[in-house]
Design a protein around this motif. Structure first.
Motif, short mmCIF file in Angstrom:
data_model
loop_
_atom_site.label_atom_id
_atom_site.label_comp_id
_atom_site.label_asym_id
_atom_site.label_seq_id
_atom_site.Cartn_x
_atom_site.Cartn_y
_atom_site.Cartn_z
N UNK A 1 -0.96 1.19 1.04
CA UNK A 1 -0.92 -0.26 1.16
C UNK A 1 -1.93 -0.89 0.23
N UNK A 2 -1.59 -2.05 -0.30
CA UNK A 2 -2.49 -2.83 -1.15
C UNK A 2 -2.57 -4.26 -0.63
N UNK A 3 -3.73 -4.86 -0.86
CA UNK A 3 -3.93 -6.25 -0.47
C UNK A 3 -4.35 -7.04 -1.71
N UNK A 4 -3.61 -8.08 -2.01
CA UNK A 4 -3.88 -8.90 -3.20
C UNK A 4 -4.40 -10.26 -2.75
N UNK A 5 -5.63 -10.58 -3.12
CA UNK A 5 -6.21 -11.88 -2.81
C UNK A 5 -6.19 -12.76 -4.04
N UNK B 1 -7.02 -13.19 -9.37
CA UNK B 1 -6.37 -12.23 -8.48
C UNK B 1 -7.23 -10.97 -8.37
N UNK B 2 -7.32 -10.45 -7.15
CA UNK B 2 -8.10 -9.25 -6.89
C UNK B 2 -7.29 -8.38 -5.93
N UNK B 3 -7.11 -7.12 -6.25
CA UNK B 3 -6.31 -6.20 -5.44
C UNK B 3 -7.19 -5.05 -4.96
N UNK C 1 -11.52 -1.67 -5.45
CA UNK C 1 -10.79 -2.52 -6.39
C UNK C 1 -9.75 -1.69 -7.14
N UNK C 2 -8.55 -2.21 -7.17
CA UNK C 2 -7.47 -1.58 -7.92
C UNK C 2 -7.14 -2.39 -9.17
N UNK D 1 3.01 -6.50 -12.38
CA UNK D 1 1.95 -5.52 -12.57
C UNK D 1 1.48 -4.94 -11.23
N UNK D 2 1.35 -5.80 -10.22
CA UNK D 2 0.89 -5.32 -8.91
C UNK D 2 1.98 -4.50 -8.23
N UNK D 3 3.21 -4.97 -8.32
CA UNK D 3 4.32 -4.18 -7.74
C UNK D 3 4.42 -2.83 -8.44
N UNK D 4 4.13 -2.80 -9.74
CA UNK D 4 4.21 -1.57 -10.50
C UNK D 4 3.13 -0.56 -10.16
N UNK D 5 2.16 -0.93 -9.30
CA UNK D 5 1.12 0.01 -8.91
C UNK D 5 1.64 1.08 -7.96
N UNK D 6 2.86 0.89 -7.49
CA UNK D 6 3.50 1.92 -6.69
C UNK D 6 3.15 1.93 -5.23
N UNK D 7 2.67 0.83 -4.69
CA UNK D 7 2.33 0.77 -3.26
C UNK D 7 3.60 0.66 -2.43
N UNK D 8 3.54 1.25 -1.22
CA UNK D 8 4.66 1.13 -0.29
C UNK D 8 4.73 -0.26 0.34
N UNK D 9 3.57 -0.93 0.44
CA UNK D 9 3.52 -2.26 1.05
C UNK D 9 2.41 -3.07 0.40
#
Length: 401
Positions: A3-7, A17-19, A26-27, A45-53
């Motif tokens: 899981x990733x969280x994007x603020x 933006x910070x993920x 930090x990612x 770019x964030x979706x491309x990081x490969x997170x499931x959620x």
């Protein structure tokens, strides 16, 4: 599951933006122009990081974030809201005393990772967005009109204090019409009651009303024979402000027509306006403030959002005290407060409830707030069941508070 969280710290010209991942590491972190191409590139770019959620969080839901939120909603992204106040309070727990947009974005992302109480944002339909824009513009115009009238009264006092006292500028447009043509005592005396009455009648006033205004104006003018300094310039300013008030009145009237037209299109319009004290203006403000009503799980949830559900203020031996919450929607609180005030005058059951609260020892304002809180429950029940208000039925179904 990764899981990733994007603020996102929202800004007018650009966002930060910070993920972070599940450990808070930090990612990704970068500045994003408030432009469609850059926002799309960031999301890809964030979706491309490969997170499931992926969970997004923003600190603003105003027009500055409209483009970002619309694109996120179109792509089925989950977006939460962390108020700016919460960001500032949480900042003390992070390193460095300085404040930057990048640091705020980091805090938003990290708080979204740790907290489970953040409100989930939902896309607003076109009608709600239009109502927000129109009601917001109407509020601006009303404030402009109030400032113009206050300045008009001040300038009128500099010409003739007696005329300022006699002029019911806020209560009747006839006075504004008169002051756009006549401002100085000498000119009013010279014109006389008959000519002023004819003038106001020709401008659309009833003869009886026109005569009453003319008589009051001439009587005030006759009480002062002294010419005050700067009278000519001041009179010109009074005339200009009077025309400005008339222009604002026309714009407000046009906006009211547009607001009512769009409000009546909403499927809950008849339900909302069936409650005594809720006209189309307050109804439109209610919809603009609440948006998607499915976001509220109960009447208590709606009351808390409106600042009508007090929270504990205990400390040590001091217990049982309540106070207004700091975080609430002030526009929604105003809707329920103003509708409660109106219902006291026109609805017998509301008047009875208000009088009972006064008899219990509450002040006038406290009794109105208690009535407003009760009306939240009633309106919630109507909206939940999609039915209009029925006095006898609701009087029997609603328990006394």
């Amino acid at each position: 599951m990764r899981k990733l969280w994007a603020g996102v710290d929202v800004g007018k010209e650009f966002h930060w933006a910070w993920v972070v991942d599940a450990e808070g590491t930090r990612v990704l972190a970068r500045r994003v122009e408030n432009d469609e191409s850059d926002v799309l590139a960031l999301i890809a770019e964030i979706i491309g990081l490969g997170a499931d959620e992926i969970s997004w969080a923003v600190d603003l839901t105003t027009v500055e974030s409209a483009l970002l939120l619309t694109i996120l909603f179109e792509r089925g992204q989950r977006v939460c809201y962390l108020p700016g106040r919460a960001v500032n309070q949480a900042a003390a727990g992070y390193r460095s005393e300085g404040k930057t947009d990048a640091k705020d974005a980091r805090i938003i992302a990290d708080q979204a990772r740790m907290r489970r109480d953040l409100a989930v944002l939902r896309p607003s339909d076109e009608l709600i967005v239009e109502l927000r824009m129109l009601t917001g513009r109407r509020t601006d115009l009303v404030h402009d009109r109030t400032r113009a009238i206050n300045r008009l009264r001040q300038l009128l006092t500099a010409i003739c204090p007696a005329l300022e006292r006699a002029a019911d500028i806020t209560g009747h447009r006839g006075w504004v019409l008169l002051l756009s043509r006549y401002q100085r005592p000498k000119a009013l005396r010279r014109a006389g009651i008959s000519r002023l009455t004819t003038l106001l009648t020709g401008l659309g006033l009833r003869e009886r009303t026109a005569a009453r205004i003319a008589e009051a104006a001439v009587a005030a003018a006759k009480s002062q024979a002294t010419r005050l300094p700067g009278e000519e310039i001041t009179a010109g300013l009074v005339a200009g402000l009077s025309k400005e008030v008339m222009r604002l009145d026309g714009q407000i009237t046009d906006l009211d027509t547009a607001i009512e037209d769009r409000f009546r299109r909403h499927h809950l319009a008849a339900v909302i306006t069936s409650l005594p004290g809720m006209g189309f203006r307050l109804g439109a403000e209610f919809l603009a403030a609440t948006g998607d009503l499915s976001a509220f799980s109960s009447a208590g949830h709606l009351a808390a959002y409106a600042g009508l559900a007090p929270v504990p203020n205990d400390s040590g031996k001091r217990t049982g005290r309540l106070h207004r919450p700091q975080r609430y929607n002030r526009a929604l609180r105003r809707v329920f407060y103003m509708s409660a005030l109106t219902s006291i005058r026109w609805d017998p059951s509301s008047r009875v409830y208000y009088d009972r609260k006064r008899a219990d020892g509450k002040g006038a304002k406290g009794a109105v707030i208690a009535l407003a809180r009760r009306r939240v429950d009633v309106l919630w029940a109507l909206l939940r069941d999609n039915r209009t208000w029925e006095p006898q039925r609701l009087a029997a179904a609603t328990p006394a508070a």
